[in-house]
Design an enzyme around this catalytic site. Structure first.
Site, short mmCIF file in Angstrom:
data_model
loop_
_atom_site.label_atom_id
_atom_site.label_comp_id
_atom_site.label_asym_id
_atom_site.label_seq_id
_atom_site.Cartn_x
_atom_site.Cartn_y
_atom_site.Cartn_z
N HIS A 81 50.94 38.41 -55.64
CA HIS A 81 51.29 36.99 -55.59
C HIS A 81 50.89 36.20 -56.83
O HIS A 81 51.38 35.11 -57.04
CB HIS A 81 50.64 36.32 -54.37
CG HIS A 81 51.26 36.72 -53.06
ND1 HIS A 81 52.50 36.26 -52.67
CD2 HIS A 81 50.83 37.52 -52.06
CE1 HIS A 81 52.80 36.76 -51.47
NE2 HIS A 81 51.80 37.54 -51.08
N CYS B 252 39.47 23.89 -25.25
CA CYS B 252 40.04 22.84 -24.41
C CYS B 252 40.44 23.39 -23.04
O CYS B 252 40.18 22.76 -22.01
CB CYS B 252 41.26 22.20 -25.08
SG CYS B 252 40.85 21.16 -26.50
C1 HEC Z 1 39.87 17.05 -20.73
C2 HEC Z 1 40.55 16.57 -21.91
C3 HEC Z 1 41.24 17.59 -22.80
C4 HEC Z 1 42.31 18.39 -22.48
C5 HEC Z 1 43.02 18.51 -21.14
C6 HEC Z 1 42.65 19.08 -23.69
N1 HEC Z 1 41.82 18.74 -24.71
FE1 HEC Z 1 42.02 19.24 -26.66
N2 HEC Z 1 40.29 18.25 -27.08
C7 HEC Z 1 39.52 17.55 -26.17
C8 HEC Z 1 38.31 17.11 -26.82
C9 HEC Z 1 37.20 16.31 -26.17
C10 HEC Z 1 38.38 17.56 -28.15
C11 HEC Z 1 37.33 17.38 -29.26
C12 HEC Z 1 37.49 16.01 -29.86
C13 HEC Z 1 38.80 15.91 -30.58
O1 HEC Z 1 38.90 16.39 -31.71
O2 HEC Z 1 39.79 15.45 -29.95
C14 HEC Z 1 39.66 18.24 -28.28
C15 HEC Z 1 40.15 18.75 -29.48
C16 HEC Z 1 41.40 19.29 -29.66
C17 HEC Z 1 42.00 19.63 -30.93
C18 HEC Z 1 41.35 19.45 -32.31
C19 HEC Z 1 41.75 18.14 -32.96
C20 HEC Z 1 41.17 17.99 -34.34
O3 HEC Z 1 41.55 17.03 -35.05
O4 HEC Z 1 40.34 18.79 -34.77
C21 HEC Z 1 43.21 20.17 -30.66
C22 HEC Z 1 44.21 20.69 -31.68
C23 HEC Z 1 43.39 20.18 -29.21
N3 HEC Z 1 42.27 19.62 -28.65
C24 HEC Z 1 44.47 20.69 -28.55
C25 HEC Z 1 44.56 20.78 -27.15
C26 HEC Z 1 45.58 21.53 -26.43
C27 HEC Z 1 46.68 22.35 -27.09
C28 HEC Z 1 45.35 21.34 -25.10
C29 HEC Z 1 46.09 21.93 -23.93
C30 HEC Z 1 46.05 23.38 -23.82
C31 HEC Z 1 44.19 20.47 -24.98
N4 HEC Z 1 43.74 20.18 -26.24
C32 HEC Z 1 43.68 19.99 -23.79
C33 HEC Z 1 39.86 17.27 -24.88
C34 HEC Z 1 40.92 17.83 -24.20
C1 HEC Z 2 52.62 44.51 -51.95
C2 HEC Z 2 52.73 43.15 -52.35
C3 HEC Z 2 51.97 42.13 -51.49
C4 HEC Z 2 50.64 42.11 -51.20
C5 HEC Z 2 49.56 43.10 -51.61
C6 HEC Z 2 50.42 40.89 -50.45
N1 HEC Z 2 51.59 40.23 -50.27
FE1 HEC Z 2 51.86 38.49 -49.30
N2 HEC Z 2 53.85 38.65 -49.47
C7 HEC Z 2 54.50 39.61 -50.21
C8 HEC Z 2 55.93 39.42 -50.09
C9 HEC Z 2 57.02 40.26 -50.77
C10 HEC Z 2 56.10 38.29 -49.26
C11 HEC Z 2 57.42 37.69 -48.77
C12 HEC Z 2 58.08 36.93 -49.85
C13 HEC Z 2 57.25 35.76 -50.23
O1 HEC Z 2 57.14 34.83 -49.40
O2 HEC Z 2 56.67 35.76 -51.33
C14 HEC Z 2 54.77 37.83 -48.92
C15 HEC Z 2 54.52 36.71 -48.15
C16 HEC Z 2 53.26 36.16 -47.95
C17 HEC Z 2 53.00 34.91 -47.29
C18 HEC Z 2 54.05 33.96 -46.73
C19 HEC Z 2 54.52 33.04 -47.80
C20 HEC Z 2 55.50 32.02 -47.30
O3 HEC Z 2 56.01 31.28 -48.15
O4 HEC Z 2 55.77 31.95 -46.10
C21 HEC Z 2 51.65 34.72 -47.29
C22 HEC Z 2 50.89 33.53 -46.70
C23 HEC Z 2 51.07 35.87 -47.94
N3 HEC Z 2 52.07 36.72 -48.33
C24 HEC Z 2 49.71 36.04 -48.10
C25 HEC Z 2 49.16 37.22 -48.58
C26 HEC Z 2 47.75 37.51 -48.58
C27 HEC Z 2 46.67 36.56 -48.09
C28 HEC Z 2 47.60 38.75 -49.10
C29 HEC Z 2 46.31 39.53 -49.26
C30 HEC Z 2 45.54 39.71 -48.04
C31 HEC Z 2 48.93 39.24 -49.43
N4 HEC Z 2 49.85 38.29 -49.11
C32 HEC Z 2 49.18 40.47 -49.98
C33 HEC Z 2 53.92 40.61 -50.93
C34 HEC Z 2 52.57 40.95 -50.89
#
Ligand code: HEC
Ligand code: HEC
Length: 264
Positions: free
Chosen positions: A83, A225
């Site tokens: 890359h 959550c």
């Molecule tokens: C009871 C209330 C509650 C429910 C239901 C809940 N969450 Fe949360 N969630 C929280 C609290 C509290 C936090 C920590 C504070 C914050 O970042 O919102 C959190 C944090 C998050 C964050 C991180 C936000 C950040 O900015 O870092 C994500 C993403 C998230 N929740 C997704 C989900 C998803 C997907 C679901 C359903 C599967 C879910 N939550 C259900 C209360 C809830």
């Molecule tokens: C053998 C060559 C090769 C190696 C080693 C490789 N990659 Fe890739 N990677 C590619 C090719 C080819 C693609 C698909 C085309 C593109 O998006 O560049 C790709 C795609 C990706 C994508 C998606 C890019 C997009 O635009 O969606 C990510 C993220 C990525 N590689 C991360 C990594 C990371 C992290 C590593 C090491 C752990 C790694 N690659 C090692 C060849 C490689």
């Protein structure tokens, strides 16, 4: 406010039950007013995220850079060998995820894409979801989109996954019978066990969560959550969590990428 928490607070004890019964709904947030979780944090937590030298998530970026250059797998290639410099190759990439990946034939988030680079493209030993290496590479690559607008690619193949994510987001579940939407849409701003419920956006991941004492992925947060409402969480990296993540990324489209974020 210490004097408050030292006494048993009936409101607090019954808060989750009241939420579930729908009797606590805060004034509905204006759907157009997107607010990053950052804006709900205390100033001290915000200051940690603002300063790359103090940000405890930043060690991930350094580890990620070392991994980017490290030969792995069958051909002894590094990410950089294919890359080039990460700053150019990965600029803006994280902002487009999750997306439908033609090679995989399904929607991948960034974590899964990187897992597949290692295991499939490099044929190196698979790295687990939320392993330090995957978190480090995700942080490094996400940093190359910092300040850019999160805007996932909703191609026709991604559309059904988006709709599935929306349905999962709105489904009540767990012993407390709550949906994601009931907390993050209806009750953003409400205090819950020391947290302020945010709008639940995914623009800052991977985050360093101070209460975890370590960094974590979006799926780890979803798991937290789900456990907090006593629901059986989906697996990290599962199609259900990817669908939820895609829906959340689309719902928060336009928010700036903040990775690596710092949260309470
Ligand atoms: C009871 C209330 C509650 C429910 C239901 C809940 N969450 Fe949360 N969630 C929280 C609290 C509290 C936090 C920590 C504070 C914050 O970042 O919102 C959190 C944090 C998050 C964050 C991180 C936000 C950040 O900015 O870092 C994500 C993403 C998230 N929740 C997704 C989900 C998803 C997907 C679901 C359903 C599967 C879910 N939550 C259900 C209360 C809830
Ligand atoms: C053998 C060559 C090769 C190696 C080693 C490789 N990659 Fe890739 N990677 C590619 C090719 C080819 C693609 C698909 C085309 C593109 O998006 O560049 C790709 C795609 C990706 C994508 C998606 C890019 C997009 O635009 O969606 C990510 C993220 C990525 N590689 C991360 C990594 C990371 C992290 C590593 C090491 C752990 C790694 N690659 C090692 C060849 C490689």
């Amino acid at each position: 406010m210490k004097h408050r928490s030292s006494q048993p607070d009936p409101m607090r004890r019954g808060l989750l039950a009241a939420l579930a019964a729908g009797c606590l709904a805060a004034p509905a947030a204006n759907a157009e007013e997107l607010r990053s979780g950052y804006t709900y944090m205390e100033p001290a937590t915000q200051a940690l995220q603002d300063d790359d030298f103090l940000n405890p998530g930043f060690f991930l970026v350094e580890e990620g850079l070392a991994l980017w250059q490290q030969p792995m797998g069958a051909e002894g290639l590094s990410c950089a060998d294919c890359h080039g410099p990460v700053e150019e190759a990965m600029r803006g990439v994280a902002a487009r995820y999750p997306l439908f990946a033609p090679e995989a034939g399904r929607v991948l988030n960034l974590d899964l894409q990187i897992q597949s680079e290692v295991a499939d493209r490099m044929q190196a030993p698979a790295l687990a979801y939320d392993s330090p290496e995957i978190l480090a590479l995700t942080a490094l690559i996400s940093l190359q989109s910092r300040g850019m607008e999160m805007r996932p690619e909703i191609t026709p193949q991604a559309r059904p996954v988006l709709e599935r994510g929306r349905a999962l987001y709105e489904t009540r579940r767990g012993q407390l019978n709550l949906s994601c939407a009931q907390c993050h849409d209806d009750n953003a701003g409400l205090r819950l066990r020391g947290d302020v419920i945010s709008q639940g956006h995914v623009n800052a991941f991977p985050i360093y969560r101070l209460t975890w004492g370590e960094p974590g992925s979006r799926h780890r947060m979803f798991e937290w959550c789900m456990k907090s409402i006593r629901a059986e969480p989906f697996d990290r990296g599962s199609e259900d969590f990817v669908a939820l993540e895609l829906f959340l990324a689309e719902r928060g489209a336009g928010l700036e990428i903040e990775a690596p974020g710092v949260r309470r």
